[in-house]
Design an enzyme around this catalytic site. Structure first.
Site, short mmCIF file in Angstrom:
data_model
loop_
_atom_site.label_atom_id
_atom_site.label_comp_id
_atom_site.label_asym_id
_atom_site.label_seq_id
_atom_site.Cartn_x
_atom_site.Cartn_y
_atom_site.Cartn_z
N SER B 54 1.14 -0.81 0.09
CA SER B 54 0.03 -0.35 0.43
C SER B 54 0.87 1.69 -0.06
O SER B 54 0.09 1.89 -0.80
CB SER B 54 -1.14 0.18 1.30
N ASN B 55 2.10 1.39 0.81
CA ASN B 55 2.95 2.17 0.94
C ASN B 55 3.51 2.38 -0.70
O ASN B 55 4.28 3.13 -0.81
CB ASN B 55 3.49 2.23 1.87
N LYS B 173 -0.05 -10.51 6.55
CA LYS B 173 0.54 -9.61 7.15
C LYS B 173 -1.39 -8.93 7.93
O LYS B 173 -2.65 -8.76 7.12
CB LYS B 173 0.99 -8.92 5.77
N SER B 175 -2.56 -5.71 8.90
CA SER B 175 -2.92 -4.33 9.42
C SER B 175 -4.38 -3.34 10.65
O SER B 175 -4.40 -2.54 10.44
CB SER B 175 -2.94 -3.91 7.73
N GLY B 198 1.19 -5.54 10.84
CA GLY B 198 0.84 -4.88 10.14
C GLY B 198 1.02 -2.86 9.97
O GLY B 198 1.14 -1.56 8.97
#
Lengths: 305, 305, 305, 305
Positions: B54-55, B173, B175, B198
């Site tokens: 996402s980053n 992961k 989040s 996450g």
């Protein structure tokens, strides 16, 4: 581009079925079926079509496939009916690019869904900026697509009203079902901005506060009945309009919120069109639900044509 | 493929920064900066990297761009560090295809986000089927990516535990920040399934219920401090671990939930890496927020290196 | 009142079971059973009790019944154990009045739930004003009660930190399970404000970021095991702490989020205390779920004492 | 009791303002103002009143105060207008008791809000059981009150349809604003169950799918205009109905979702009725918002009478 009056521009009064994208058994595009489905639907009193909407499984398609679908659809849609192309992507630049391609293929307007992945950053300002940028670059008019059930983003009336000031943003398909918000948008934008109900479940209530018509799956399997609702409403025959709207609610739910695109395609198969399979991860409806679906169609007089 | 024991397979113990994708001023890929950022991060005690998370603004990139990013990253990441590639798409077939491409480029594992557009149809069965299908076709192990803030889908512990039975699905992961659910997953899967926090906001609490480490933006700007939390925790020095975790909470929030990727990139610029612009519709943080961000970094001793 | 240092004032370190209110078969108060249950629980290493919490079905009781319950409980609770009384109401004036009554009966602190009916009007300012007003009038210290699953209101860390500046507001029971928020509160308030985990599902993670202990249903049926988590944590034996926490997760879920107060009362019956019926509209758990509950208790070694 | 046909029983066709409970400056009941407000409203074409609804701040009142309010209201309401009393509590037994008291005072029907504290346990079965139990014991007919914005509970159409089979449950006030659900309820219950719009924001859309009228704050400050919407709709004059509905949307929002009961009371003060203060923790609207409110009233021709 030449910004004319929105009403001159293009009229969204009427019904626009969101056409499913047919796949063969191997999940590949089945474009002949798309053509045949459209040829069938052309017999009805429809103002046009949405191609590559949510019911068109647009998020499942590659760009190449999207182009093929639009080309096939345009060839099958008469020039006096509108082709509205779903061209929204997560990035602004991709949205612009795909919109230009769709315009080149002959789309009359572009339906732009709200970008939604970075929800926390999708402030009103960010969303307005996205739509204004797309509107600036697009050779065809833009219709806002508000679809909270899929995107998790629900535009406020105020945000929509700000976007509506742009002459190239001519309307909204609102699938959220918040009729009070539709009335707020109507109040804030006036008669020069065109609201479309995004589901057959609330067509009549939407008309009551000023919607021009609708983009809805129901119009694929019950185009005549949807058209009758429009007519009864126009004539002020509110009892007949109500009876028909209320009757169609379970049919509409079956092919939208309850069982989704897989059920819409199954209903098309049942009614003599080609529905065919959905793309994974979407799953076909079970045999049991299929029987429930058929019963709902029959009970409410949705018939093969 | 050859299904070995998950622990032999690949160890996710440690930290995996999710690396942003750098753009030039014109929003085009700036791959040299990606290489330089990774070269800088290679100096720290990190187990590997997530590329196209996402980053990494993966939803903003074309497939061609994704391939370029993965190639550049792999060349810059030493062979003793893992490259985890974000290859999830809305359709199963695209996810499989991209995962195979990533494997060919040398990704050690694939991080597969939950498909999310047709939320109402994304039942536990549909999601399990998607992951099993991808796991079956993937030449590299799969890590589930649960990201409710972006997808609107929040996997249950039971669903994850079912997926975890597949030998090619080695971890998650998570989040979402629901630590009780992490404990439920730990309880249901046992020590053979690898849980990663996450977000840096709950690294220590996640470790307390059995997480192996984390995939978190915080590890890009504070890798040493994140590593210290792991060490204090391992030594049972819970007071020092707590102090550091609590201290880092506002820093973490600043570059994640509060101001997002634009702030992470601004922090990287501030700390001597290349952050650069985000892609539209994401907007850069304002000058005012930039000053608040810098103050938070300084107050919490996040320094240029 | 005389505002001393919060730590001198009253220490919330340890465990506080939220005691159910026993009813006879006709739904009337069964106060002898309340006395007996407390006498049994007094044998364990508990710091005190919450009377009239959510597990005490406080919203089902008339004011007269609340007074009776508090009087009975105080008589059964030794003076070296704390009685925390749930005295929050929707109106500020009722909350103040009931808090004063509870203080007169010998409650050591009052647990004040967020008013929640007019959710849209419950801004941070409105809520802060409510708590400050209650704190000003209360003869005993106030503990904030954040319970989003029941109230639909979830206090932010910033709001809590503002409230925490008042010397008569000494802590929070947070049942939301957002551990990152607990860390934010810890960061913002420092060591002078006492955080209690509101559920046994996240006791250990909460301790890891600085919680003093917990108010949790689990402590009624597994007081020794909860106490052991506290001890392992204090000693830095993170593996044993983790194992026990993870083991207790399904037990905790069974008597809280999954099946609620009816299951907690059924578990008490099973373990030799008096649980008895719940008040309508709450319904007893079915025979089938009862068997599942017993199996979970046995599998995780929750035994009669 | 004698279960007649619901339509014979009591007709909910028309408008029912939910009357605020007036307080003096010290937050005590100001019953003379209640009488005067009702005397004023009796001049309009209203079918009756809701006393002790959400706008009546019922959750702020003790039982003794509720009785006083009902007695005062009944004395001020002519016998040819209905008094509907809000008598829902969290427990079934309290709800029954208060309903009987209200019936004794002369309430014609009871508006029963969904119990909501233990949300996770409020399954469809539990809620149905609650309403059936209250209906069985109540000497007066029951109207279901669905108010998700305050309770966090949103009854499904199916649940309502099951409740509607009971002859003593004659209708629903639905404040959720989901018009599709209203149509589903209409479809499922037929013409023998009476639906009331719970807000003036969607009066006309609700009428379009079969609602009989509404319970709405707007009817206190704009009774004539609300009545006109009903009349235009009945006559099939959909354009005039639409214009008026759309015009009233911002007025309605101002005294409901946007600024709540404090704004409704301020509007009453402005229009020559007695609004007065709200009870804490509710806060009066600020001077700035008050000016905005007045401007909205004037702009939309809501005038003193």
């Amino acid at each position: 581009m030449n910004h004319k009056n929105k009403d001159d521009y293009i009229s969204l009064r009427g019904l626009f079925p969101p056409v499913p994208t047919p796949f063969a058994g191997n999940e590949k595009l089945a474009l002949t079926h798309l053509k045949n489905n459209l040829t069938h639907l052309n017999n009805f009193d429809l103002q046009g079509y949405v191609i590559l909407g949510s019911n068109g499984e647009f998020v499942m398609l590659t760009e190449k496939e999207k182009i093929e679908v639009l080309n096939t659809a345009r060839a099958a849609i008469p020039s006096d009916k509108l082709m509205i192309a779903g061209t929204g992507c997560q990035s602004t630049q991709e949205t612009v690019r795909l919109t230009k391609l769709a315009a080149g293929i002959g789309a009359n307007a572009a339906l732009i869904i709200t970008p939604s992945y970075y929800k926390r950053q999708m402030s009103s300002d960010v969303l307005i900026n996205h739509y204004l940028e797309v509107a600036k670059e697009s050779p065809i008019p833009i219709i806002i697509y508000n679809m909270p059930a899929c995107t998790g983003i629900d535009l406020t009336a105020e945000t929509v009203a700000t976007m509506a000031k742009n002459p190239n943003i001519i309307g909204i398909k609102d699938s959220g079902g918040n009729i009070t918000k539709m009335a707020e948008i109507m109040r804030a934008t006036g008669s020069n901005f065109q609201i479309l109900a995004g589901s057959g479940g609330f067509l009549l209530p939407a008309l009551s506060v000023g919607a021009r018509g609708g983009v809805m799956a129901l119009a694929i399997i019950a185009p005549d009945q949807c058209q009758q609702i429009l007519e009864y409403f126009q004539k002020g025959d509110h009892q007949k309009a109500q009876n028909l709207q209320v009757k169609l609610v379970p049919v509409n739910a079956a092919v939208t919120s309850r069982w989704g695109v897989p059920a819409l395609k199954a209903a098309m198969d049942y009614l003599g069109m080609y529905g065919g399979p959905v793309r994974l991860p979407l799953a076909p409806i079970s045999e049991e639900i299929k029987q429930q679906l058929y019963a709902i169609l029959e009970e409410n007089e949705i018939k093969k044509v």
